[in-house]
Design a protein around this motif. Sequence first.
Motif, PDB file in Angstrom:
ATOM      1  N   GLU A  63      56.851  43.275  35.888  1.00  9.54           N
ATOM      2  CA  GLU A  63      57.633  42.218  36.516  1.00  9.54           C
ATOM      3  C   GLU A  63      58.406  42.818  37.689  1.00  9.54           C
ATOM      4  OE1 GLU A  63      60.871  38.752  35.372  1.00  9.54           O
ATOM      5  OE2 GLU A  63      60.229  40.190  33.865  1.00  9.54           O
ATOM      6  N   ARG A  64      58.547  42.041  38.733  1.00  3.64           N
ATOM      7  CA  ARG A  64      59.297  42.501  39.901  1.00  3.64           C
ATOM      8  C   ARG A  64      59.910  41.307  40.607  1.00  3.64           C
ATOM      9  NH1 ARG A  64      56.034  42.146  44.740  1.00  3.64           N
ATOM     10  NH2 ARG A  64      53.962  41.429  44.213  1.00  3.64           N
ATOM     11  N   VAL A  65      60.799  41.610  41.537  1.00  4.38           N
ATOM     12  CA  VAL A  65      61.454  40.553  42.300  1.00  4.38           C
ATOM     13  C   VAL A  65      60.742  40.443  43.644  1.00  4.38           C
ATOM     14  CG1 VAL A  65      63.595  39.813  43.386  1.00  4.38           C
ATOM     15  CG2 VAL A  65      63.650  40.924  41.157  1.00  4.38           C
ATOM     16  N   GLY A  66      60.325  39.235  43.984  1.00  8.66           N
ATOM     17  CA  GLY A  66      59.701  38.976  45.275  1.00  8.66           C
ATOM     18  C   GLY A  66      60.624  38.123  46.115  1.00  8.66           C
ATOM     19  N   ARG A  67      60.226  37.897  47.337  1.00  3.64           N
ATOM     20  CA  ARG A  67      61.058  37.119  48.244  1.00  3.64           C
ATOM     21  C   ARG A  67      60.185  36.107  48.965  1.00  3.64           C
ATOM     22  NH1 ARG A  67      65.934  38.731  49.739  1.00  3.64           N
ATOM     23  NH2 ARG A  67      65.463  40.867  49.179  1.00  3.64           N
ATOM     24  N   ASN A  68      60.637  34.852  48.996  1.00  2.00           N
ATOM     25  CA  ASN A  68      59.958  33.819  49.753  1.00  2.00           C
ATOM     26  C   ASN A  68      60.134  34.161  51.232  1.00  2.00           C
ATOM     27  OD1 ASN A  68      59.421  31.476  51.281  1.00  2.00           O
ATOM     28  ND2 ASN A  68      59.832  30.170  49.516  1.00  2.00           N
ATOM     29  N   PRO A  69      59.039  34.433  51.952  1.00  2.00           N
ATOM     30  CA  PRO A  69      59.189  34.862  53.351  1.00  2.00           C
ATOM     31  C   PRO A  69      59.784  33.786  54.260  1.00  2.00           C
ATOM     32  CG  PRO A  69      56.875  34.558  52.794  1.00  2.00           C
ATOM     33  CD  PRO A  69      57.657  34.386  51.529  1.00  2.00           C
ATOM     34  N   LYS A  70      59.619  32.539  53.876  1.00  2.00           N
ATOM     35  CA  LYS A  70      60.124  31.453  54.723  1.00  2.00           C
ATOM     36  C   LYS A  70      61.631  31.235  54.529  1.00  2.00           C
ATOM     37  CE  LYS A  70      58.775  26.855  56.236  1.00  2.00           C
ATOM     38  NZ  LYS A  70      57.805  25.778  56.028  1.00  2.00           N
ATOM     39  N   THR A  71      62.062  31.262  53.262  1.00  2.00           N
ATOM     40  CA  THR A  71      63.471  30.960  52.984  1.00  2.00           C
ATOM     41  C   THR A  71      64.306  32.193  52.689  1.00  2.00           C
ATOM     42  OG1 THR A  71      63.088  30.671  50.610  1.00  2.00           O
ATOM     43  CG2 THR A  71      62.823  28.721  52.029  1.00  2.00           C
ATOM     44  N   GLY A  72      63.658  33.293  52.313  1.00  2.00           N
ATOM     45  CA  GLY A  72      64.392  34.508  51.963  1.00  2.00           C
ATOM     46  C   GLY A  72      64.928  34.499  50.549  1.00  2.00           C
ATOM     47  N   VAL A  73      64.642  33.454  49.777  1.00  2.00           N
ATOM     48  CA  VAL A  73      65.132  33.337  48.407  1.00  2.00           C
ATOM     49  C   VAL A  73      64.347  34.295  47.508  1.00  2.00           C
ATOM     50  CG1 VAL A  73      65.371  31.786  46.428  1.00  2.00           C
ATOM     51  CG2 VAL A  73      65.809  30.941  48.739  1.00  2.00           C
ATOM     52  N   GLU A  74      65.073  35.048  46.669  1.00  2.00           N
ATOM     53  CA  GLU A  74      64.424  35.954  45.730  1.00  2.00           C
ATOM     54  C   GLU A  74      63.883  35.162  44.544  1.00  2.00           C
ATOM     55  OE1 GLU A  74      67.091  39.050  44.586  1.00  2.00           O
ATOM     56  OE2 GLU A  74      66.836  40.118  46.465  1.00  2.00           O
ATOM     57  N   VAL A  75      62.670  35.509  44.118  1.00  2.78           N
ATOM     58  CA  VAL A  75      62.049  34.867  42.965  1.00  2.78           C
ATOM     59  C   VAL A  75      61.416  35.945  42.087  1.00  2.78           C
ATOM     60  CG1 VAL A  75      61.572  32.626  44.037  1.00  2.78           C
ATOM     61  CG2 VAL A  75      59.936  34.462  44.271  1.00  2.78           C
ATOM     62  N   PRO A  76      61.512  35.795  40.752  1.00  3.84           N
ATOM     63  CA  PRO A  76      60.872  36.787  39.883  1.00  3.84           C
ATOM     64  C   PRO A  76      59.356  36.582  39.868  1.00  3.84           C
ATOM     65  CG  PRO A  76      61.899  35.072  38.573  1.00  3.84           C
ATOM     66  CD  PRO A  76      62.256  34.794  40.011  1.00  3.84           C
ATOM     67  N   ILE A  77      58.638  37.683  39.897  1.00  3.72           N
ATOM     68  CA  ILE A  77      57.176  37.645  39.799  1.00  3.72           C
ATOM     69  C   ILE A  77      56.829  38.192  38.419  1.00  3.72           C
ATOM     70  CG2 ILE A  77      55.008  38.509  40.734  1.00  3.72           C
ATOM     71  CD1 ILE A  77      56.402  38.707  43.456  1.00  3.72           C
ATOM     72  N   ALA A  78      56.155  37.383  37.617  1.00  3.87           N
ATOM     73  CA  ALA A  78      55.848  37.735  36.227  1.00  3.87           C
ATOM     74  C   ALA A  78      54.885  38.924  36.157  1.00  3.87           C
ATOM     75  CB  ALA A  78      55.236  36.531  35.522  1.00  3.87           C
ATOM     76  N   PRO A  79      54.964  39.680  35.059  1.00  2.00           N
ATOM     77  CA  PRO A  79      53.984  40.768  34.890  1.00  2.00           C
ATOM     78  C   PRO A  79      52.588  40.176  34.769  1.00  2.00           C
ATOM     79  CG  PRO A  79      55.334  40.501  32.918  1.00  2.00           C
ATOM     80  CD  PRO A  79      55.870  39.565  33.946  1.00  2.00           C
TER      81      PRO A  79
END
Length: 101
Positions: A63-79
């Motif tokens: 699992e890691r934290v990703g970022r929406n490139p358009k809004t910059g909002v961080e979102v978790p990316i599931a394993p």
Amino acid sequence: MTDVGTLTRADLAEALHREVGLSRADSATIVEQILTEMCESLSRGENVKISGFGTFVLRDKGERVGRNPKTGVEVPIAPRRVLTFRASQMMRDRIVAAPVA
């Protein structure tokens, strides 16, 4: 080949029919059996190595934290489990030596 730049199951079966002399039906069956065995092995978590061609490798990504490139909002990316392909040295050498279309 049916499409420019794309090799299909039908193309593989046709090549097997032409080169080995099996019937079209038997050639198609063999291609399906090979692909089914590869898929089943991968689904069991096994890697698939075809000498002179390459290796299909399963990797578990945490699992890691990703970022929406358009809004910059961080979102978790599931394993997840991902499939990668690593070409053999022989395959890489053939690709490099192939003429550019």
